[in-house]
Every structure is written in C-alpha cells, then in structure tokens.
Design an enzyme around this catalytic site. Structure first.
Site, PDB file in Angstrom:
ATOM      1  N   ASP A 122       3.673   0.458   0.395  1.00  0.00           N
ATOM      2  CA  ASP A 122       3.973   1.416   1.454  1.00  0.00           C
ATOM      3  C   ASP A 122       5.431   1.828   1.337  1.00  0.00           C
ATOM      4  O   ASP A 122       6.327   1.144   1.813  1.00  0.00           O
ATOM      5  CB  ASP A 122       3.697   0.799   2.833  1.00  0.00           C
ATOM      6  CG  ASP A 122       4.001   1.771   3.969  1.00  0.00           C
ATOM      7  OD1 ASP A 122       3.984   2.999   3.720  1.00  0.00           O
ATOM      8  OD2 ASP A 122       4.267   1.304   5.091  1.00  0.00           O
ATOM      9  N   GLU A 123       5.654   2.924   0.609  1.00  0.00           N
ATOM     10  CA  GLU A 123       6.992   3.442   0.353  1.00  0.00           C
ATOM     11  C   GLU A 123       7.908   2.358  -0.233  1.00  0.00           C
ATOM     12  O   GLU A 123       8.972   2.043   0.304  1.00  0.00           O
ATOM     13  CB  GLU A 123       7.588   4.028   1.638  1.00  0.00           C
ATOM     14  CG  GLU A 123       6.739   5.142   2.220  1.00  0.00           C
ATOM     15  CD  GLU A 123       7.370   5.796   3.451  1.00  0.00           C
ATOM     16  OE1 GLU A 123       8.460   5.358   3.866  1.00  0.00           O
ATOM     17  OE2 GLU A 123       6.774   6.738   3.979  1.00  0.00           O
ATOM     18  N   PRO A 124       7.510   1.761  -1.365  1.00  0.00           N
ATOM     19  CA  PRO A 124       8.308   0.682  -1.963  1.00  0.00           C
ATOM     20  C   PRO A 124       9.672   1.118  -2.479  1.00  0.00           C
ATOM     21  O   PRO A 124      10.530   0.266  -2.732  1.00  0.00           O
ATOM     22  CB  PRO A 124       7.418   0.183  -3.108  1.00  0.00           C
ATOM     23  CG  PRO A 124       6.566   1.367  -3.464  1.00  0.00           C
ATOM     24  CD  PRO A 124       6.314   2.067  -2.171  1.00  0.00           C
ATOM     25  N   SER A 143       6.050  11.082   1.692  1.00  0.00           N
ATOM     26  CA  SER A 143       6.297  11.284   3.123  1.00  0.00           C
ATOM     27  C   SER A 143       7.310  12.404   3.314  1.00  0.00           C
ATOM     28  O   SER A 143       8.286  12.495   2.569  1.00  0.00           O
ATOM     29  CB  SER A 143       6.845  10.001   3.767  1.00  0.00           C
ATOM     30  OG  SER A 143       5.915   8.960   3.685  1.00  0.00           O
TER      31      SER A 143
END
Length: 559
Positions: A194-196, A277
C-alpha cells in the site's frame, strides 16, 4: 462448458470495466466496523461494482462472494519482506485469498466457500457450539464417488473437483456450476503493498517490492489465474518530482527511479496497469501556490500554463504529471488507474462536508465526459477508486487528523452528502439499512465534580479513542469547555462498548440518556458488534450444503 462460459464472462467483465469505471476503497481500520454483509448491500444499493481492499480479510471476501463486485485484494506493506523471501508464503497467500474464489479452469467445476462449514465456533459468553456435520461430509464424499468424481481436495471448507465426464451427474453439475457462478468473487487485481514508495517510509520497503510482485505473479500463474487477476503496486503521488511543479518536467524521485523502472517493466510484461494515488486535498494542504478553486474544478480558478498547455484544475495537472513521468521512464502507453482520490470531511481546515461534496461532484462530472484539455488528448484513467467508502476511527493520523474522515459515508454507513457516481445510481447516495447500534446512552462530564483535572483525563481518553473532530477546523473544534471534555469521554466510552467502568475517569464521568450532540458536533453511538451476522451466513451455507448433498444423493441413486 459452463465453467468456460464463466471465465469468458469474467474476462469480458474485467475488460469492459476499464472504460471510465469508478470504484471505491473499502478500509476496515475501525473499532466497530460495519458488518461486511451490510457493507456489500450498501455497495450494491449504490450500484458500486468495483472495490479496492487494503488487506485480505476473510469475512470481507466471504461477504463479497456472489456480489459480482470486482475486487482488488490488498497485501499490506508489512508482508512484503515475507513474500520477497518465500515463494511458499506467496503460494499460500494466493491460495487462501484468491484461488478460493475462482474456478481453476479446464473441464472441472470447483466448489469452494459455497460449502464452507466450520465444525465449531465460539458464539460468545464462553460457549462453543458444535455441529454434527461429519455424517453430512462423509455422505457427500461418498455420493461424489458414486457419481464417478475424482476428489482431489478435501479440507474444512470442502473444496473438491467434480468431473463432468459422467452423464448421470450432468444435472447436478449444472446446479453446482450455477451456484459456483453465483457465489464467485470478481477479483481483478492483487495490490502488492500500500504505497510502499511513500516518502515518509524512507526505503524500508523498496528492497522487497520487485521480489514480492514476482513471487505473487508466479503463484497466480501456478494457480492458472494470471490471465484473470493482475498484480499491481499502488504508488503514492510523492513518488514523482518536478523542478517547476509542472507536468512537463515530471520524473520519478531519484531514490525510487531504479526500482520503479523494474516495476514498470514487470507491469508492462504482464499487462498490468500502473496504480497511483492523486490527492488534490493534500496538494492544497502542502502547496500554498494552489488555490481552493483550482482543486474544486471551479470555473473561476486561475489557469496554470505549462509548455503551451493550459490546466484548469489540480486533477488534470496531477494526472498529466503521472503521464509525463511514465513517458520519461520509457512507458508512454502504460495504462493508468487512479487508486485513491477523495476529500475528507473533518479533522482539518477545508475538510468539510460541503467542500467534499463540491469536489466529488466536480470529479464525477470531469470523469464522465467533461474531460478538459490537455487531459483528453492523452488516455484518461481506465479506472478511478474513490477514497473512501467509510470513515475509519482507527486509521493512522500520521499525515493529519483528517485521515479518519475520508468516507463518503459515516462509520455506520450514512451518506454525508449528495453525489451522482454516474453508474446508474441516483444523485443521492443510499444509506446502509438495518444498522444495529449500542444502547442510546452517552458518557459526559459530571458538572457536580471538581473538574480541575478533567483536561488531563480527556487527553488520556483521546489517546485511546478518536478525538480528531476536536482538531483545528474540525466539526467539534468550536464547542466550549467542558463540552469538549464530554466529547473525549464519550468517544472512549463508545469505543469500549459502553462498559460502565469506561465512563469512570476518576469519578468525573456520568452516563446519560440525553443526547449531548450540538450544532454540527455529533456525539456518536457505536455499532453493535456480535456474531449474529456471521451466524446467519453460516446458517444459509449449512442449508445449501444439506440441499446439495441431498440432491447429489438423489441423482446418483438414479444410476
């Protein structure tokens, strides 16, 4: 044939959904989450047919079974190291969270989760309720053998294959195939991490991303699902940089560029889109040169020019930044999915219901046919996932107290504003139905006590509850003392299931049945959480299992 038809239908569904599809992010970081089955009904009531999850909660995935909702199953960042290091761990995760919800193709029809039967489970109050299903399981397997089937798998959930080569069982196979189609789950993606690459994480996850996606991809190929389920990595918008803060100079951050090139090569090879995002709200919060009108798609917004291109809103500018960075990296035709975009309604200045509604309406109008130049000259996002479906009172506030208020709906599934999602839904969002709440009582400060230490007690309560509405710009920021103390006490009291001791606070708390809410400041009552929802699911599954076993035995006796 029935199985092949199902996969043709699924492939068509995934392809067709790539035309300006709008879905939602469904997070579950809540002390009292809305039961998954009620959330699924909420999604269907609002004609939302795509959902992105941040993890692989079995109750959530089970509730989505049979819904025909396309699902992106998430893998948390904390699991990347394990999947990078172990193919076995990746295989196990894919089996448990993806394969279970799909047929594997070929000539067989797989039943799994349709007959999910726990032999026992805790119903609360210290009691364990056992069910005499062993005879049912044995008779089912026996009937399958009589039908000439080859039982390859037999676990707690009773996953097995039914070969369609035996004519006496064709009618039964038709019934099972129909049930399998109705109870399947429309998984479209596995989101690895998740959005690393989020800048605030540093490089702690960077070394594990490529290995993790490679092993998850291999696990999907092993399960023969790689053509139906694509591997993606949601990326944060701060993965990009631009010296001028304009799209024409955009590129990936130097610290992620090498890994990003490897990721894009992987995505391109396997036909996966680039998940990213975009947050005009955060851009407004962090950039003083961005106006509110520019983020809200207002006609009065000051136009920003860049290399003979005129940008009328923040979304177009941000999206073109992504397109330019991908082109600079050598992937100009990469399919793009906006994995998170939304506007919070509380917890900060400009985080209001009115502005959220304005933004969402502007975004929907923009996505559904009103795309302005220069975006329409490039390929628009194939899918857009709104952030978020519901408020989450345990979501991290590291980025700001607004993080717990992204929902289009409150934590209990009540719409905050009106918006037309453009998917055949009405212009008013439909509320969740039949929500069960705790008793109508609140915890407030006892004004008859010495309140000299009340502030310290309130701070202690807020450290173990959700007081983000009291933040500057929040909906409860302007309530006076000691009402703000009462708000803190009640938040703690509700999150701890209204237990009498949770309204003590050294004798400063008082339980009342008079709603202390005022103006726009809501003193919430939490959702009742119990096993009742799950019990209903299991009950229907037991009935279905019994019916199938009976039908099977009856058909096989005809032989």
């Amino acid at each position: 044939m029935l199985t092949n038809f199902r996969f043709i239908f699924l492939a068509f569904f995934i392809f067709a959904s790539r035309v300006q599809a709008v879905g939602v992010n469904w997070g579950t970081s809540a002390s009292h989450p809305l039961p998954p089955l009620k959330v699924v009904r909420l999604l269907k009531s609002n004609n939302i047919n795509k959902v992105k999850l941040f993890d692989a909660d079995s109750d959530v995935l089970q509730a989505l079974s049979g819904s025909n909702i396309g699902v992106t199953v998430g893998i948390p960042n904390t699991m990347l190291r394990s999947f990078n290091a172990s193919k076995k761990a990746s295989d196990s995760w894919v089996h448990d969270n993806v394969t279970r919800y799909f047929s594997n193709g070929g000539t067989g029809v797989r039943i799994e989760y349709v007959l999910f039967i726990p032999l026992w489970f805790d119903i609360g109050f210290g009691f364990t309720f056992a069910f005499p299903f062993l005879a049912l399981l044995l008779s089912t397997v026996s009937a399958l053998k009589k039908c000439g089937s080859n039982t390859e798998e037999f676990r707690a959930e009773i996953g097995f294959w039914i070969r369609d080569g035996e004519k006496p069982c064709l009618v039964f196979i038709f019934l099972v195939g129909l049930m399998n189609q109705l109870t399947g789950i429309g998984t479209g993606y596995v989101a690895v991490g998740d959005e690393p690459f989020l800048q605030s994480y540093g490089e702690q996850f960077h070394p594990f991303v490529i290995g993790a996606v490679t092993n998850i991809q291999a696990a999907l190929m092993k399960a023969k699902l790689d053509s139906k389920v694509k591997v993606v990595v949601p990326c944060s918008f701060d993965s990009f940089q631009s010296d001028s803060n304009l799209p024409s100079k955009a590129h990936f951050r130097p610290d992620v560029n090498k890994t990003m090139i490897e990721l894009l090569t992987f995505l391109d090879k396997h036909g996966s889109p680039f998940f990213v995002s975009i947050s005009p709200f955060l851009t407004l919060l962090q950039n003083r040169n961005t106006s509110l009108d520019f983020t809200l798609f207002k006609e009065t917004a000051h136009i920003r020019n860049d290399s003979h291109k005129a940008y009328k809103n923040s979304f177009d500018l941000s999206y073109d930044t992504v397109v330019t960075a991908l082109s600079t990296a050598g992937f100009p035709n990469m399919n793009i999915v906006v994995s998170k975009i939304g506007w919070p309604t509380d917890g900060a200045i400009n985080a209001t219901t009115y502005l959220a509604e304005t933004f969402m309406k502007g975004l929907m109008n923009h996505l559904h046919g009103n795309l302005a130049a220069p975006l329409k000259l490039r390929h628009p996002p194939s899918e857009t996932y709104l952030f978020s479906l519901l408020d989450e009172d345990q979501r991290s506030t590291a980025s700001g107290n607004f993080e717990r208020h992204w929902g289009m709906f409150t934590f209990d599934g009540q719409a905050k504003y009106h918006v037309d999602l453009g998917q055949g839904s009405s212009k008013s969002l439909v509320n969740a139905q039949d929500v069960e709440y705790l008793s109508p009582k609140w915890c407030v400060v006892n004004n008859n006590k010495d309140l000299s230490n009340a502030t310290a007690s309130a701070l202690d309560a807020c450290s173990n509850a959700d007081c983000t509405a009291l933040s500057s710009g929040g909906s409860c920021f302007n309530i006076s003392w000691p009402s703000n103390i009462s708000y803190a006490f009640n938040s703690y009291y509700q999150q701890h299931d209204q237990k009498a001791e949770s309204c003590d606070f050294g004798g400063l708390g008082l339980i009342t049945t008079v709603d202390p809410s005022m103006d726009h400041c809501r003193f919430s009552i939490e959702i009742r959480t119990s096993h009742s929802e799950r019990l209903r699911v299991y009950y229907h599954q037991w009935i279905m299992a019994l019916l199938i076993a009976t039908l099977l035995a009856g058909f096989c006796r005809l032989t």
